[in-house]
Design a protein around this motif. Sequence first.
Motif, PDB file in Angstrom:
ATOM      1  N   TYR A   1      -1.242  -0.436   7.439  1.00  0.00           N
ATOM      2  CA  TYR A   1      -0.856  -0.076   6.084  1.00  0.00           C
ATOM      3  C   TYR A   1      -0.836   1.435   5.931  1.00  0.00           C
ATOM      4  O   TYR A   1      -1.752   2.132   6.371  1.00  0.00           O
ATOM      5  N   CYS A   2       0.225   1.945   5.315  1.00  0.00           N
ATOM      6  CA  CYS A   2       0.307   3.374   5.043  1.00  0.00           C
ATOM      7  C   CYS A   2      -0.036   3.603   3.572  1.00  0.00           C
ATOM      8  O   CYS A   2       0.632   3.072   2.688  1.00  0.00           O
ATOM      9  N   PRO A   3      -1.087   4.376   3.294  1.00  0.00           N
ATOM     10  CA  PRO A   3      -1.549   4.540   1.913  1.00  0.00           C
ATOM     11  C   PRO A   3      -0.587   5.347   1.045  1.00  0.00           C
ATOM     12  O   PRO A   3      -0.684   5.306  -0.174  1.00  0.00           O
ATOM     13  N   CYS A   4       0.326   6.073   1.666  1.00  0.00           N
ATOM     14  CA  CYS A   4       1.153   6.973   0.863  1.00  0.00           C
ATOM     15  C   CYS A   4       2.227   6.230   0.066  1.00  0.00           C
ATOM     16  O   CYS A   4       2.338   6.406  -1.138  1.00  0.00           O
TER      17      CYS A   4
ATOM     18  N   LEU B   1      -2.676  12.461   4.612  1.00  0.00           N
ATOM     19  CA  LEU B   1      -1.758  12.004   3.569  1.00  0.00           C
ATOM     20  C   LEU B   1      -0.474  12.828   3.547  1.00  0.00           C
ATOM     21  O   LEU B   1       0.156  12.973   2.504  1.00  0.00           O
TER      22      LEU B   1
ATOM     23  N   GLY C   1      -5.479  -1.604   6.110  1.00  0.00           N
ATOM     24  CA  GLY C   1      -5.863  -0.564   5.161  1.00  0.00           C
ATOM     25  C   GLY C   1      -5.737  -1.006   3.717  1.00  0.00           C
ATOM     26  O   GLY C   1      -6.214  -0.333   2.812  1.00  0.00           O
ATOM     27  N   SER C   2      -5.072  -2.134   3.510  1.00  0.00           N
ATOM     28  CA  SER C   2      -4.979  -2.666   2.152  1.00  0.00           C
ATOM     29  C   SER C   2      -5.419  -4.115   2.190  1.00  0.00           C
ATOM     30  O   SER C   2      -5.022  -4.881   3.076  1.00  0.00           O
TER      31      SER C   2
ATOM     32  N   ASP D   1       2.938   2.689   0.654  1.00  0.00           N
ATOM     33  CA  ASP D   1       2.814   1.255   0.916  1.00  0.00           C
ATOM     34  C   ASP D   1       3.675   0.780   2.080  1.00  0.00           C
ATOM     35  O   ASP D   1       4.186  -0.336   2.067  1.00  0.00           O
TER      36      ASP D   1
ATOM     37  N   ARG E   1      -6.122   8.811  -3.659  1.00  0.00           N
ATOM     38  CA  ARG E   1      -5.391   7.535  -3.713  1.00  0.00           C
ATOM     39  C   ARG E   1      -5.623   6.805  -5.019  1.00  0.00           C
ATOM     40  O   ARG E   1      -4.757   6.084  -5.498  1.00  0.00           O
TER      41      ARG E   1
ATOM     42  N   GLU F   1      -9.766   8.900  -0.577  1.00  0.00           N
ATOM     43  CA  GLU F   1      -9.939   7.756  -1.471  1.00  0.00           C
ATOM     44  C   GLU F   1      -9.738   8.169  -2.930  1.00  0.00           C
ATOM     45  O   GLU F   1      -9.080   7.484  -3.699  1.00  0.00           O
TER      46      GLU F   1
END
Lengths: 170, 152
Positions: free
Chosen positions: A123-126, B57, A114-115, A128, B149, B146
Amino acid sequence: MSDKKHQVTRRQFLNYTLTGVGGFMAAGLLVSPIRMAIDPVLKESSSGDLVNVGISVDEITDVPQRVDWTVEQVDGWYKSEPSRSAWVYKDENGEIVALSPICTHLGCVVSWEGSEEHPNRFYCPCHDGLYEKDGTNVPGTPPLTPLAVYEQEVRDGILFLGNPIDRKGA
Amino acid sequence: MKWNKSDMSTYIKAKEYIDTVIVPVIPFQTSKDEELIKDAHAQEVMTFFVHHLEKELSGRIMLAPSYVYLKSSELDEEIKRINAWVDDIQSQPFQHIFFITYDPKWKKYEKEMKGNLLWLPALQSEEIDVTEPRGIIREQVNQVVELIRSFW
Protein backbone atom coordinates in the motif's frame (compact mmCIF):
# COMPACT_ATOMS: atom_id res chain seq x y z
CA MET A 1 90.09 18.86 -34.10
CA SER A 2 89.39 15.76 -36.10
CA ASP A 3 85.97 14.95 -37.54
CA LYS A 4 85.96 11.66 -35.72
CA LYS A 5 85.64 13.39 -32.38
CA HIS A 6 82.62 15.37 -33.58
CA GLN A 7 80.32 12.56 -34.64
CA VAL A 8 77.34 14.64 -33.60
CA THR A 9 77.31 18.07 -35.12
CA ARG A 10 75.92 21.06 -33.33
CA ARG A 11 72.99 21.10 -35.74
CA GLN A 12 72.25 17.42 -35.13
CA PHE A 13 72.53 17.85 -31.38
CA LEU A 14 70.02 20.70 -31.44
CA ASN A 15 67.70 18.68 -33.66
CA TYR A 16 67.78 15.72 -31.31
CA THR A 17 67.18 17.74 -28.19
CA LEU A 18 64.38 19.75 -29.77
CA THR A 19 62.67 16.62 -31.08
CA GLY A 20 63.02 15.02 -27.68
CA VAL A 21 61.66 17.97 -25.75
CA GLY A 22 58.95 18.56 -28.35
CA GLY A 23 57.98 14.92 -28.16
CA PHE A 24 57.59 15.11 -24.41
CA MET A 25 55.46 18.21 -24.69
CA ALA A 26 53.24 16.64 -27.33
CA ALA A 27 52.87 13.53 -25.20
CA GLY A 28 51.99 15.69 -22.21
CA LEU A 29 49.28 17.40 -24.21
CA LEU A 30 47.88 14.12 -25.49
CA VAL A 31 47.69 12.29 -22.18
CA SER A 32 44.63 14.12 -20.84
CA PRO A 33 42.44 13.73 -23.95
CA ILE A 34 43.33 10.06 -24.22
CA ARG A 35 42.62 9.52 -20.54
CA MET A 36 39.29 11.24 -21.03
CA ALA A 37 38.43 9.16 -24.06
CA ILE A 38 39.00 5.85 -22.35
CA ASP A 39 37.77 7.00 -18.95
CA PRO A 40 34.46 5.10 -18.95
CA VAL A 41 36.41 1.86 -19.40
CA LEU A 42 38.61 2.52 -16.38
CA LYS A 43 35.80 3.58 -14.13
CA GLU A 44 34.54 0.82 -11.90
CA SER A 45 30.85 0.76 -11.38
CA SER A 46 30.24 1.54 -7.74
CA SER A 47 26.52 0.92 -7.53
CA GLY A 48 26.31 -2.17 -9.68
CA ASP A 49 27.92 -4.45 -7.14
CA LEU A 50 25.79 -6.69 -5.03
CA VAL A 51 25.75 -5.72 -1.39
CA ASN A 52 25.22 -7.79 1.74
CA VAL A 53 21.94 -6.49 3.11
CA GLY A 54 22.27 -8.16 6.48
CA ILE A 55 19.64 -10.87 6.28
CA SER A 56 20.20 -14.61 6.01
CA VAL A 57 18.07 -16.85 3.85
CA ASP A 58 16.66 -18.65 6.92
CA GLU A 59 15.26 -15.39 8.27
CA ILE A 60 13.22 -14.79 5.11
CA THR A 61 9.64 -16.01 5.40
CA ASP A 62 6.63 -15.89 3.10
CA VAL A 63 5.62 -12.58 4.72
CA PRO A 64 7.38 -9.59 3.16
CA GLN A 65 9.72 -7.86 5.59
CA ARG A 66 11.55 -4.59 5.14
CA VAL A 67 15.33 -4.60 5.04
CA ASP A 68 17.40 -1.40 5.02
CA TRP A 69 21.01 -1.07 4.04
CA THR A 70 23.41 1.50 2.66
CA VAL A 71 25.53 1.47 -0.46
CA GLU A 72 28.70 3.45 -0.83
CA GLN A 73 28.43 5.76 -3.78
CA VAL A 74 31.40 7.68 -5.10
CA ASP A 75 30.66 10.66 -7.29
CA GLY A 76 33.93 12.36 -8.11
CA TRP A 77 35.46 13.13 -4.75
CA TYR A 78 32.08 13.23 -3.09
CA LYS A 79 31.37 10.04 -1.19
CA SER A 80 27.91 9.34 0.07
CA GLU A 81 26.12 6.41 1.57
CA PRO A 82 22.57 6.50 0.31
CA SER A 83 20.28 4.19 2.17
CA ARG A 84 18.19 1.65 0.32
CA SER A 85 15.32 -0.56 1.32
CA ALA A 86 13.59 -3.63 0.00
CA TRP A 87 10.63 -5.84 0.82
CA VAL A 88 11.92 -9.40 0.94
CA TYR A 89 9.96 -12.67 1.06
CA LYS A 90 9.86 -16.20 -0.33
CA ASP A 91 7.22 -16.92 -2.95
CA GLU A 92 5.19 -20.13 -3.14
CA ASN A 93 8.07 -21.90 -4.92
CA GLY A 94 10.48 -20.90 -2.16
CA GLU A 95 12.23 -18.40 -4.43
CA ILE A 96 13.42 -15.20 -2.77
CA VAL A 97 11.79 -12.03 -4.08
CA ALA A 98 13.21 -8.59 -3.25
CA LEU A 99 10.99 -5.69 -4.28
CA SER A 100 11.88 -2.02 -4.28
CA PRO A 101 9.58 -0.09 -1.90
CA ILE A 102 9.52 2.95 -4.16
CA CYS A 103 6.03 3.55 -5.54
CA THR A 104 6.20 3.78 -9.32
CA HIS A 105 3.65 6.58 -9.30
CA LEU A 106 5.50 9.46 -7.63
CA GLY A 107 8.08 7.79 -5.47
CA CYS A 108 6.63 7.38 -1.98
CA VAL A 109 7.61 4.41 0.14
CA VAL A 110 5.08 1.58 0.06
CA SER A 111 4.53 -0.85 2.90
CA TRP A 112 3.20 -4.39 3.09
CA GLU A 113 -0.37 -4.34 4.40
CA GLY A 114 0.11 -0.64 5.07
CA SER A 115 -3.64 -0.19 5.09
CA GLU A 116 -6.02 -2.33 7.10
CA GLU A 117 -8.56 -2.16 4.31
CA HIS A 118 -6.19 -3.82 1.86
CA PRO A 119 -4.73 -7.01 3.32
CA ASN A 120 -2.18 -8.99 1.35
CA ARG A 121 -1.13 -6.05 -0.73
CA PHE A 122 1.51 -3.36 -0.78
CA TYR A 123 0.00 0.00 0.00
CA CYS A 124 1.24 3.47 -0.88
CA PRO A 125 0.14 6.01 1.75
CA CYS A 126 0.37 8.97 -0.59
CA HIS A 127 -2.32 8.30 -3.15
CA ASP A 128 -3.69 4.89 -2.12
CA GLY A 129 -1.67 3.01 -4.73
CA LEU A 130 -1.88 -0.78 -4.42
CA TYR A 131 0.36 -3.62 -5.55
CA GLU A 132 -0.12 -7.37 -5.38
CA LYS A 133 2.36 -9.41 -3.38
CA ASP A 134 4.48 -10.02 -6.49
CA GLY A 135 4.71 -6.27 -7.00
CA THR A 136 2.17 -6.02 -9.84
CA ASN A 137 0.27 -2.77 -9.71
CA VAL A 138 -3.44 -3.07 -9.10
CA PRO A 139 -5.35 -1.51 -12.02
CA GLY A 140 -7.51 1.44 -11.07
CA THR A 141 -4.99 2.77 -8.55
CA PRO A 142 -2.51 5.53 -9.50
CA PRO A 143 0.63 3.45 -10.23
CA LEU A 144 0.94 2.27 -13.82
CA THR A 145 3.92 -0.06 -13.53
CA PRO A 146 4.86 -2.80 -11.06
CA LEU A 147 7.39 -2.31 -8.26
CA ALA A 148 10.99 -2.73 -9.37
CA VAL A 149 12.77 -5.98 -8.51
CA TYR A 150 16.29 -6.03 -7.09
CA GLU A 151 19.06 -8.05 -8.67
CA GLN A 152 19.86 -10.69 -6.13
CA GLU A 153 22.23 -13.45 -5.24
CA VAL A 154 22.61 -15.78 -2.27
CA ARG A 155 26.18 -16.29 -1.06
CA ASP A 156 26.79 -18.64 1.86
CA GLY A 157 23.19 -18.33 2.96
CA ILE A 158 23.28 -14.52 3.05
CA LEU A 159 21.20 -12.37 0.72
CA PHE A 160 23.04 -9.91 -1.53
CA LEU A 161 21.13 -7.28 -3.49
CA GLY A 162 22.17 -5.06 -6.39
CA ASN A 163 20.25 -2.50 -8.38
CA PRO A 164 16.47 -2.33 -8.70
CA ILE A 165 15.26 -3.24 -12.18
CA ASP A 166 12.13 -1.59 -13.55
CA ARG A 167 9.39 -3.71 -15.01
CA LYS A 168 6.81 -3.08 -17.72
CA GLY A 169 3.30 -2.06 -16.81
CA ALA A 170 0.51 -4.57 -16.31
CA MET B 1 9.89 15.92 -3.76
CA LYS B 2 12.39 18.61 -3.18
CA TRP B 3 12.68 22.13 -4.47
CA ASN B 4 15.15 21.29 -7.19
CA LYS B 5 15.26 21.24 -10.97
CA SER B 6 14.30 17.64 -11.64
CA ASP B 7 11.61 17.40 -8.97
CA MET B 8 10.03 20.66 -10.04
CA SER B 9 9.68 19.44 -13.60
CA THR B 10 7.80 16.43 -12.18
CA TYR B 11 5.77 18.73 -9.96
CA ILE B 12 4.51 20.86 -12.81
CA LYS B 13 3.14 17.77 -14.53
CA ALA B 14 1.62 16.21 -11.41
CA LYS B 15 0.43 19.19 -9.37
CA GLU B 16 -2.86 17.59 -8.42
CA TYR B 17 -1.07 14.83 -6.49
CA ILE B 18 1.23 17.00 -4.41
CA ASP B 19 -0.84 18.83 -1.84
CA THR B 20 1.49 19.19 1.13
CA VAL B 21 4.46 21.46 1.79
CA ILE B 22 7.01 20.93 4.54
CA VAL B 23 9.09 23.91 5.65
CA PRO B 24 11.91 23.28 8.13
CA VAL B 25 12.25 26.31 10.41
CA ILE B 26 15.82 26.78 11.60
CA PRO B 27 17.38 29.44 13.86
CA PHE B 28 20.88 30.68 13.02
CA GLN B 29 23.49 32.49 15.11
CA THR B 30 27.25 32.63 15.47
CA SER B 31 27.53 35.19 18.27
CA LYS B 32 27.16 32.94 21.31
CA ASP B 33 30.00 30.47 21.70
CA GLU B 34 28.23 28.48 24.37
CA GLU B 35 25.24 27.73 22.14
CA LEU B 36 27.07 27.41 18.87
CA ILE B 37 27.59 23.67 18.94
CA LYS B 38 24.08 22.99 20.13
CA ASP B 39 22.44 25.20 17.50
CA ALA B 40 24.56 23.90 14.67
CA HIS B 41 23.82 20.34 15.69
CA ALA B 42 20.10 21.04 15.86
CA GLN B 43 20.30 22.42 12.33
CA GLU B 44 22.08 19.28 11.16
CA VAL B 45 19.59 16.96 12.81
CA MET B 46 16.66 18.93 11.39
CA THR B 47 18.05 18.86 7.87
CA PHE B 48 18.63 15.13 8.17
CA PHE B 49 15.20 14.58 9.67
CA VAL B 50 13.24 16.39 6.96
CA HIS B 51 15.33 14.70 4.29
CA HIS B 52 14.16 11.31 5.51
CA LEU B 53 10.64 12.51 6.03
CA GLU B 54 10.60 13.66 2.42
CA LYS B 55 11.86 10.26 1.30
CA GLU B 56 8.97 8.41 2.91
CA LEU B 57 6.25 10.59 1.38
CA SER B 58 8.01 12.12 -1.58
CA GLY B 59 5.11 11.61 -3.97
CA ARG B 60 2.76 13.84 -2.07
CA ILE B 61 4.89 16.37 -0.23
CA MET B 62 7.22 19.09 -1.35
CA LEU B 63 10.13 19.88 0.92
CA ALA B 64 10.72 23.61 0.74
CA PRO B 65 14.14 25.11 1.41
CA SER B 66 14.64 25.82 5.12
CA TYR B 67 13.20 28.98 6.61
CA VAL B 68 16.26 30.37 8.37
CA TYR B 69 16.09 33.30 10.78
CA LEU B 70 18.42 34.99 13.20
CA LYS B 71 18.00 33.39 16.59
CA SER B 72 17.89 36.79 18.31
CA SER B 73 15.29 38.32 16.00
CA GLU B 74 11.81 39.17 17.17
CA LEU B 75 9.25 36.59 16.20
CA ASP B 76 6.66 39.38 15.86
CA GLU B 77 8.55 40.33 12.71
CA GLU B 78 9.38 36.79 11.65
CA ILE B 79 5.75 35.75 11.75
CA LYS B 80 5.00 38.28 8.99
CA ARG B 81 7.85 37.00 6.89
CA ILE B 82 6.89 33.34 7.37
CA ASN B 83 3.26 34.08 6.53
CA ALA B 84 4.42 35.74 3.33
CA TRP B 85 5.92 32.35 2.43
CA VAL B 86 2.53 30.78 3.05
CA ASP B 87 0.83 33.29 0.76
CA ASP B 88 3.25 32.44 -2.00
CA ILE B 89 2.92 28.68 -1.45
CA GLN B 90 -0.84 28.97 -1.58
CA SER B 91 -0.78 30.36 -5.08
CA GLN B 92 -0.34 26.68 -6.01
CA PRO B 93 -2.99 24.07 -5.18
CA PHE B 94 -1.43 23.05 -1.86
CA GLN B 95 -3.80 21.99 0.91
CA HIS B 96 -1.48 21.49 3.87
CA ILE B 97 1.53 23.46 5.03
CA PHE B 98 3.66 22.17 7.88
CA PHE B 99 6.39 24.11 9.63
CA ILE B 100 8.75 21.85 11.52
CA THR B 101 11.01 23.30 14.17
CA TYR B 102 12.99 22.50 17.29
CA ASP B 103 12.68 26.09 18.52
CA PRO B 104 9.95 26.28 21.21
CA LYS B 105 9.57 30.06 20.81
CA TRP B 106 7.31 29.49 17.82
CA LYS B 107 4.74 27.68 19.93
CA LYS B 108 3.47 31.01 21.27
CA TYR B 109 2.93 32.29 17.75
CA GLU B 110 1.20 29.19 16.47
CA LYS B 111 -2.20 30.88 16.27
CA GLU B 112 -0.92 33.64 14.01
CA MET B 113 0.76 31.18 11.72
CA LYS B 114 -1.04 30.38 8.49
CA GLY B 115 0.13 26.79 8.58
CA ASN B 116 0.47 23.85 10.94
CA LEU B 117 3.34 24.13 13.38
CA LEU B 118 5.02 20.90 14.38
CA TRP B 119 7.28 21.59 17.30
CA LEU B 120 9.51 18.65 18.09
CA PRO B 121 11.58 18.36 21.24
CA ALA B 122 15.19 18.85 20.15
CA LEU B 123 17.33 15.75 20.04
CA GLN B 124 20.51 16.86 21.72
CA SER B 125 22.08 13.51 22.28
CA GLU B 126 25.64 13.14 21.09
CA GLU B 127 24.73 9.75 19.77
CA ILE B 128 22.58 11.05 16.98
CA ASP B 129 24.22 9.91 13.84
CA VAL B 130 23.34 12.11 10.93
CA THR B 131 24.51 9.67 8.29
CA GLU B 132 21.90 6.98 8.65
CA PRO B 133 18.38 7.02 9.99
CA ARG B 134 18.55 4.80 13.02
CA GLY B 135 16.77 4.48 16.30
CA ILE B 136 15.33 7.68 17.63
CA ILE B 137 15.37 9.64 14.35
CA ARG B 138 13.71 6.82 12.47
CA GLU B 139 11.09 6.65 15.23
CA GLN B 140 10.48 10.38 14.98
CA VAL B 141 10.20 10.22 11.18
CA ASN B 142 7.63 7.42 11.41
CA GLN B 143 5.55 9.30 13.92
CA VAL B 144 5.54 12.50 11.91
CA VAL B 145 4.63 10.48 8.80
CA GLU B 146 1.62 9.15 10.70
CA LEU B 147 0.70 12.66 11.83
CA ILE B 148 0.87 14.08 8.31
CA ARG B 149 -1.15 11.17 6.96
CA SER B 150 -3.87 11.92 9.48
CA PHE B 151 -4.32 15.31 7.80
CA TRP B 152 -4.84 13.73 4.36
